[in-house]
Design a protein around this motif. Structure first.
Motif, PDB file in Angstrom:
ATOM      1  N   UNK A  56      -6.599   2.092  -2.032  1.00  0.00           N
ATOM      2  CA  UNK A  56      -5.361   1.326  -2.111  1.00  0.00           C
ATOM      3  C   UNK A  56      -4.829   1.391  -3.538  1.00  0.00           C
ATOM      4  N   UNK A  57      -3.631   1.909  -3.661  1.00  0.00           N
ATOM      5  CA  UNK A  57      -2.967   1.881  -4.955  1.00  0.00           C
ATOM      6  C   UNK A  57      -2.088   0.631  -5.030  1.00  0.00           C
ATOM      7  N   UNK A  58      -2.038   0.027  -6.202  1.00  0.00           N
ATOM      8  CA  UNK A  58      -1.313  -1.221  -6.401  1.00  0.00           C
ATOM      9  C   UNK A  58       0.055  -0.966  -7.037  1.00  0.00           C
ATOM     10  N   UNK A 106       0.846  -1.183   0.000  1.00  0.00           N
ATOM     11  CA  UNK A 106       0.000   0.000   0.000  1.00  0.00           C
ATOM     12  C   UNK A 106       0.886   1.239   0.000  1.00  0.00           C
ATOM     13  N   UNK A 107       0.529   2.183  -0.851  1.00  0.00           N
ATOM     14  CA  UNK A 107       1.293   3.431  -0.879  1.00  0.00           C
ATOM     15  C   UNK A 107       0.913   4.284   0.322  1.00  0.00           C
ATOM     16  N   UNK A 108       1.849   5.075   0.783  1.00  0.00           N
ATOM     17  CA  UNK A 108       1.561   5.994   1.881  1.00  0.00           C
ATOM     18  C   UNK A 108       0.921   7.248   1.314  1.00  0.00           C
ATOM     19  N   UNK A 109      -0.327   7.520   1.712  1.00  0.00           N
ATOM     20  CA  UNK A 109      -1.039   8.699   1.257  1.00  0.00           C
ATOM     21  C   UNK A 109      -0.926   9.801   2.299  1.00  0.00           C
ATOM     22  N   UNK A 110      -0.949  11.032   1.841  1.00  0.00           N
ATOM     23  CA  UNK A 110      -0.922  12.151   2.773  1.00  0.00           C
ATOM     24  C   UNK A 110      -2.183  12.130   3.638  1.00  0.00           C
ATOM     25  N   UNK A 111      -3.312  11.760   3.037  1.00  0.00           N
ATOM     26  CA  UNK A 111      -4.546  11.646   3.790  1.00  0.00           C
ATOM     27  C   UNK A 111      -4.890  10.181   3.955  1.00  0.00           C
ATOM     28  N   UNK A 112      -5.248   9.788   5.177  1.00  0.00           N
ATOM     29  CA  UNK A 112      -5.567   8.387   5.434  1.00  0.00           C
ATOM     30  C   UNK A 112      -7.049   8.110   5.222  1.00  0.00           C
TER      31      UNK A 112
END
Length: 253
Positions: free
Chosen positions: A83-85, A2-8
């Motif tokens: 979720x980005x792959x 999972x990529x770390x997003x600025x917003x969860x």
């Protein structure tokens, strides 16, 4: 991964997108329903109850503020970030399906409505994954989810830093890369144009088309025939026509 997003957190707006998020098992924290929409939202409220989720009845104006103009139909949900792959996961998904790989590479599609429409058609035509760049591109938002009619819950999207390197990676995995370009010599409907191969189609930016470097990376370029006064189609419409032509050939129609 999972990529770390600025917003969860992400907002999902609209009855159908929220229901699809529930059905897909998406991690949802809370659902808000407008007072005036309670009757039409009963199926969602029942589904939420089965999942043990909190549903709060509020004034419609509160929902307007939450999703900033998105057409929410009186239903909004707060969920974990999309979720980005990884590209490798898209390749694995295609392999597990037992089908010939079919991907879409979106070279700087900026309009979230175009991205949503493309994802909706991708889900309908058996695309195994969509690739978007991190910069100068629409990302997965409430507007994209709404426009996709829930398809965002089922079509895996990879967000990458370098499209040219991603094309190289796909080629190494045996995938042919076709670029949709108005200047191409080959017509997608021409006799002998076959798509029965592991394939990725590149769709370019709404105004500029495919970037020069990306165009040069493609194995071949294809175009849609134009009969009217305009020289190009909307990006999502062009992508839809191409996706369905690939599906038509693969179904042997």
């Amino acid at each position: 991964m999972r990529e770390h997003e600025e917003d969860s957190q992400e907002w999902i707006a609209g009855k159908h997108p929220v229901m699809e998020a529930l059905r897909s098992g998406r991690e949802i924290n809370k659902i808000w329903v407008a007072e005036q929409a309670q009757k039409n939202a009963q199926p969602i409220m029942l589904e939420a109850k089965k999942a043990g989720l909190v549903v709060q009845i509020v004034d419609k104006r509160k929902l307007d503020q939450m999703v900033d103009g998105a057409a929410h139909q009186g239903v909004v949900a707060q969920a974990a970030a999309y979720r980005y792959f990884e590209v490798e996961e898209l390749l694995e998904r295609a392999k597990e399906s037992g089908e010939m790989p079919f991907f879409l590479l979106l070279d700087e599609i900026e309009d979230p409505h175009n991205l949503g429409s493309i994802l909706r058609t991708a889900e309908c035509t058996g695309v195994h994954g969509v690739v978007i760049p991190k910069r100068r591109s629409a990302s997965l938002t409430a507007t994209v989810s709404k426009t996709s009619a829930g398809a965002v819950e089922y079509v895996p999207v990879a967000r990458i830093t370098n499209m040219a390197q991603t094309i190289d990676k796909l080629k190494e995995a045996g995938v042919w890369v076709a670029g949709a370009d108005v200047g191409a010599e080959r017509d997608v409907f021409a006799s002998g144009m076959k798509f029965d191969m592991p394939l990725a189609i590149v769709i370019g930016n709404e105004a500029k088309g495919i970037g020069r470097l990306i165009r040069e990376k493609c194995d071949f370029l294809i175009k849609l025939p134009m009969h009217g006064q305009l020289n190009s189609l909307n990006a999502s419409v062009a992508a839809g026509v191409l996706m369905y032509e690939v599906l038509r050939q693969r179904l042997g129609k």
